[in-house]
Design an enzyme around this catalytic site. Structure first.
Site, PDB file in Angstrom:
ATOM      1  CG  HIS A 359      -1.945   1.153   1.056  1.00 31.48           C
ATOM      2  ND1 HIS A 359      -3.109   1.045   0.329  1.00 31.48           N
ATOM      3  CD2 HIS A 359      -1.895   2.436   1.485  1.00 31.48           C
ATOM      4  CE1 HIS A 359      -3.740   2.199   0.333  1.00 31.48           C
ATOM      5  NE2 HIS A 359      -3.016   3.071   1.024  1.00 31.48           N
ATOM      6  CB  ALA A 360       1.017   4.103  -2.342  1.00 33.11           C
ATOM      7  CG  HIS A 389      -1.992  10.567  -2.899  1.00 34.17           C
ATOM      8  ND1 HIS A 389      -3.196  11.105  -2.501  1.00 34.17           N
ATOM      9  CD2 HIS A 389      -1.467  10.002  -1.780  1.00 34.17           C
ATOM     10  CE1 HIS A 389      -3.380  10.881  -1.213  1.00 34.17           C
ATOM     11  NE2 HIS A 389      -2.337  10.204  -0.750  1.00 34.17           N
ATOM     12  CD  GLU A 390       1.629   7.859  -1.470  1.00 32.80           C
ATOM     13  OE1 GLU A 390       2.133   8.421  -0.476  1.00 32.80           O
ATOM     14  OE2 GLU A 390       0.507   7.311  -1.435  1.00 32.80           O
ATOM     15  CG  HIS A 393       1.650  12.381   1.410  1.00 31.41           C
ATOM     16  ND1 HIS A 393       0.763  13.029   2.225  1.00 31.41           N
ATOM     17  CD2 HIS A 393       0.984  11.290   0.940  1.00 31.41           C
ATOM     18  CE1 HIS A 393      -0.393  12.350   2.241  1.00 31.41           C
ATOM     19  NE2 HIS A 393      -0.283  11.308   1.467  1.00 31.41           N
ATOM     20  CD  GLU A 417      -3.556  11.317   3.008  1.00 36.86           C
ATOM     21  OE1 GLU A 417      -3.335  10.970   1.831  1.00 36.86           O
ATOM     22  OE2 GLU A 417      -2.873  10.926   3.970  1.00 36.86           O
ATOM     23  CG  HIS A 519      -6.369   3.352   5.038  1.00 39.46           C
ATOM     24  ND1 HIS A 519      -6.454   2.721   3.818  1.00 39.46           N
ATOM     25  CD2 HIS A 519      -5.663   4.480   4.837  1.00 39.46           C
ATOM     26  CE1 HIS A 519      -5.831   3.448   2.900  1.00 39.46           C
ATOM     27  NE2 HIS A 519      -5.341   4.529   3.491  1.00 39.46           N
ATOM     28  CE1 TYR A 529      -5.733   8.968   2.262  1.00 34.93           C
ATOM     29  CE2 TYR A 529      -6.830   7.719   3.989  1.00 34.93           C
ATOM     30  CZ  TYR A 529      -5.677   8.062   3.306  1.00 34.93           C
ATOM     31  OH  TYR A 529      -4.481   7.500   3.661  1.00 34.93           O
TER      32      TYR A 529
HETATM   33  O1  X8Z Z   1      -4.201   5.435   1.124  1.00 36.83           O
HETATM   34  C1  X8Z Z   1      -4.147   6.243   0.227  1.00 36.83           C
HETATM   35  C2  X8Z Z   1      -2.803   6.727  -0.303  1.00 36.83           C
HETATM   36  C3  X8Z Z   1      -1.762   6.723   0.748  1.00 36.83           C
HETATM   37  S1  X8Z Z   1      -1.999   7.958   1.935  1.00 36.83           S
HETATM   38  C4  X8Z Z   1      -2.346   5.825  -1.421  1.00 36.83           C
HETATM   39  N1  X8Z Z   1      -5.291   6.690  -0.339  1.00 36.83           N
HETATM   40  C5  X8Z Z   1      -6.599   6.222   0.084  1.00 36.83           C
HETATM   41  C6  X8Z Z   1      -6.798   4.756  -0.254  1.00 36.83           C
HETATM   42  O2  X8Z Z   1      -6.025   4.209  -1.047  1.00 36.83           O
HETATM   43  O3  X8Z Z   1      -7.739   4.146   0.256  1.00 36.83           O
HETATM   44  C7  X8Z Z   1      -5.394   7.677  -1.417  1.00 36.83           C
HETATM   45  C8  X8Z Z   1      -6.835   7.720  -1.775  1.00 36.83           C
HETATM   46  C9  X8Z Z   1      -7.596   7.070  -0.658  1.00 36.83           C
HETATM   47 ZN    ZN Z   2      -1.774   9.884   1.185  1.00 32.98          ZN
END
Ligand code: X8Z
Ligand code: ZN
Length: 620
Positions: A359-360, A389-390, A393, A417, A519, A529
């Site tokens: 997960h990024a 997105h990354e 950050h 975010e 998460h 988010y």
């Molecule tokens: O978790 C993330 C990022 C890392 S902060 C990739 N996001 C949420 C997800 O993937 O559920 C970005 C969009 C929503």
């Molecule tokens: Zn993020």
């Protein structure tokens, strides 16, 4: 960990912007905790400033080593790195609880200056998960959170009976169009990865809630909601308002998409009424639907005529090139290039020989210049956006590095975010021409606007109820309104109620589907988010106005605009040093988070969807 990763909290603590109007400090009885047992001190405003200075030094030093342990664990999961992460996480939790307790006491001192008060409040709310001061509780909490997170990293699904990794499963959910295959991947991922976490999660909730109570919060969810420069009640009202602002548009999109899925798959797979089957939407969690744009694209006139994934593949882009392209957007605004160490230390693709968390995330290991991303990048449109997105950050982290430790954070976590997503909204057809990915002759004409907007809405609008549901579920779990015997039903019901989706196969309380979303085992709060989804459109509109853009909002790209860059830089540099409305005002001129710019962006689509849905019974 403490603030070592703004995007993802990898341990029990992450530092987030906290409320100037935090809930009242816990009443400190003589036996209330470690700080209360300390020798009596005369508390003065000067003493409070010294306390803050000591804490900032201690946590800054600690973060460096704890961050390295967390990085090694996330990029090389084994028993040893799990132990290291849990070890440093435990120290971090203990420090966090001690300092939060002490901060609450210092906050009672009369005559504090506003800066000290702000920092004490930030410190009070720095924990994502607290542990009670009972001996062993912090260690137990960190054993569990490390195990949950690493289990997620090691998670597997099956495709045609063959074991596949989570990142491959995610990509296949985007590209497969056979409902039997998507159902298999969906079910195997949820059951292999999520199910075994249930007991651990329940135990973790008990420990964390006991910790939150010791710190004077009703429960862990109340602690999370107190980080926004407003009361938790005001935050809840904002959270509901944002969902409701976008709800009519979501309902139209749901209605249209369901009809298209019904046409494609027939009543036996997707009925024309009721909820949508979750595995048909091109995403493991049905959180963003852009991957099935081919299924919903208007025929003929509205067709966009290009697909970003196809362009990246046709131009033989490598993951590194995708990151370079993302970096170039930021440098075009005037930001300095990423340091050489970024390229040496980042994990851009999945290593072949070991388990990692795919997960990024974006990292700032030394709070100076040791920026990194960790991804398992695939050459597709999703990951192209995720890279922006990354990097958002990372550029944010570097911009606030000169703030003092407690201010080295986003204005609130939603800002953190939103930055990269806001940048990625500038990936327009015209921008793709500028960077050589799209031939000028292929730029969709004005009559294709609906197609472009629909492609965006499938990702941006579809996300709104998911962005709401994840923490709605956790708030319920933490406050006990969703009991441990009803975790699964609580999750599935919320998904049905707000997203209008259902699992492809029957669920029971033997399952734990929330655990199959990063998460939840990763303990990253999710309301951020939801905020980011609307904030990014506020930033985008402001940037387009600044650059003098005249056309339809969604065609605007501010690539190369130094003035936008300077204004953005000014907002990012504020970090968490001021309440977030100040930062918002610095860039957009408004102090309110609002769905209006997002609705304005999609207004032509909303009218078109209503037209398409005429005669249909929308809703579920
Ligand atoms: O978790 C993330 C990022 C890392 S902060 C990739 N996001 C949420 C997800 O993937 O559920 C970005 C969009 C929503
Ligand atoms: Zn993020």
């Amino acid at each position: 960990m403490i603030r070592l990763v703004a995007s993802v909290s990898l341990g029990a603590i992450a530092l987030a912007a906290c409320a100037a109007a935090a809930p009242p400090p816990p009443s400190v009885a003589a036996d209330a905790g470690p700080a209360a047992a300390a020798p009596a001190v005369t508390r003065t405003p000067e003493g409070a400033r010294e306390f803050i200075a000591d804490v900032e030094k201690d946590l800054g030093d600690f973060n460096l080593i704890a961050g390295r342990a967390a990085w090694v664990n996330a990029t090389y999961i084994n028993d040893d790195t799990d132990a290291l992460n849990a070890y440093f996480g435990t120290i971090g939790t203990e420090k966090g609880v001690k300092y939060a307790t002490e901060a609450a006491q210092w906050l009672q001192v009369p005559g504090l200056d506003s800066d000290t008060t702000r920092k004490l409040n930030l410190l009070r709310g720095a924990l994502v998960l607290a542990a009670p001061t009972t001996p062993g509780a912090a260690a137990e909490l960190n054993d569990i959170t490390t195990r949950l997170q690493s289990s997620y990293g090691k998670g597997r699904a099956t495709h045609n009976g063959k074991s596949i990794t989570g990142d491959d499963a995610e990509a296949l959910m985007g590209s497969l169009r056979d409902p039997k295959q998507t159902a298999e991947i969906w079910q195997s991922w949820h059951e292999t990865t999520g199910r075994p976490m249930r007991q651990d999660y329940q135990h973790m909730v008990e420990i964390a809630n006991a910790g939150a109570k010791e710190l004077g919060y009703a429960d862990t969810g109340a602690m999370w909601r107190s980080q926004y420069d407003m009361t938790p009640e005001q935050f809840s009202a904002m959270y509901e308002r944002l969902l409701n602002e976008l709800k009519p548009l979501y309902t139209q999109l749901h209605c249209y998409t369901r009809a298209k899925l019904n046409q494609k798959y027939g009543n036996s797979v997707q009925p024309a009424s009721g909820p949508i089957r979750a595995d048909l939407l091109g995403n493991m969690w049905a959180q963003e639907w852009g991957n099935i744009y081919d299924v919903v694209a208007p025929k003929g006139a509205g067709d966009v005529g290009y697909d970003l994934t196809d362009l990246l593949v046709a131009h033989k882009y490598t993951p590194e090139q995708m990151v370079k392209t993302g970096e170039r957007f930021y440098t075009s605004l005037g930001f300095a290039p990423l340091p050489e160490t970024f390229w040496q230390r980042s994990q851009i693709t999945r290593p072949r020989d070991r388990e990692v968390i795919c997960h990024a995330s974006a990292w700032d290991v030394d709070a100076k210049d040791d920026l990194r991303i960790k991804m398992c990048t695939k050459v597709n449109a999703d990951d192209f956006v995720t890279i922006h997105h990354e990097l958002g950050h990372n550029f944010y982290q570097r911009d606030y590095k000169d703030q003092s430790f407690l201010y080295q954070n986003g204005a609130n976590d939603g800002f953190h975010e939103a930055i990269g997503d806001f940048i990625a909204l500038s990936v327009t057809p015209e921008y793709l021409v500028q960077i050589g990915l799209l031939d000028r002759s292929k730029v969709p004409s004005a009559d294709k606007d609906v197609g472009l907007l629909l492609r965006q809405a499938m990702d941006k609008v579809a996300f709104m109820p998911f962005g709401y549901v994840v923490d709605k579920w956790r708030y319920g779990v933490f406050d006990g309104s969703i009991s441990a015997t009803g975790y699964e039903a609580g999750w599935t019901n919320l998904r049905q109620q707000y997203q209008g989706i259902v699992p492809p196969v029957a669920r029971s309380e033997a399952d734990f589907d929330p655990g199959a979303k990063f998460h939840i085992p990763g303990n990253t709060p999710y309301a951020r988010y939801l905020l980011a989804r609307v904030l990014q459109f506020q930033f985008y509109k402001a940037a387009c106005d600044m650059s003098g853009w005249q056309g339809p909002l969604h065609r605007c790209s501010f690539y190369g605009n130094k003035q936008v860059g300077q204004r953005l830089d000014a907002m990012l540099k504020i970090g968490a040093s001021r309440p977030w409305p100040d930062a918002l005002e610095a860039f957009t001129g408004t102090r309110e988070i609002s769905g209006k710019p997002m609705l304005e962006y999609f207004a032509p689509l909303q009218a078109w969807l209503e037209e398409q849905n005429r005669g249909r019974q929308c809703g579920w």
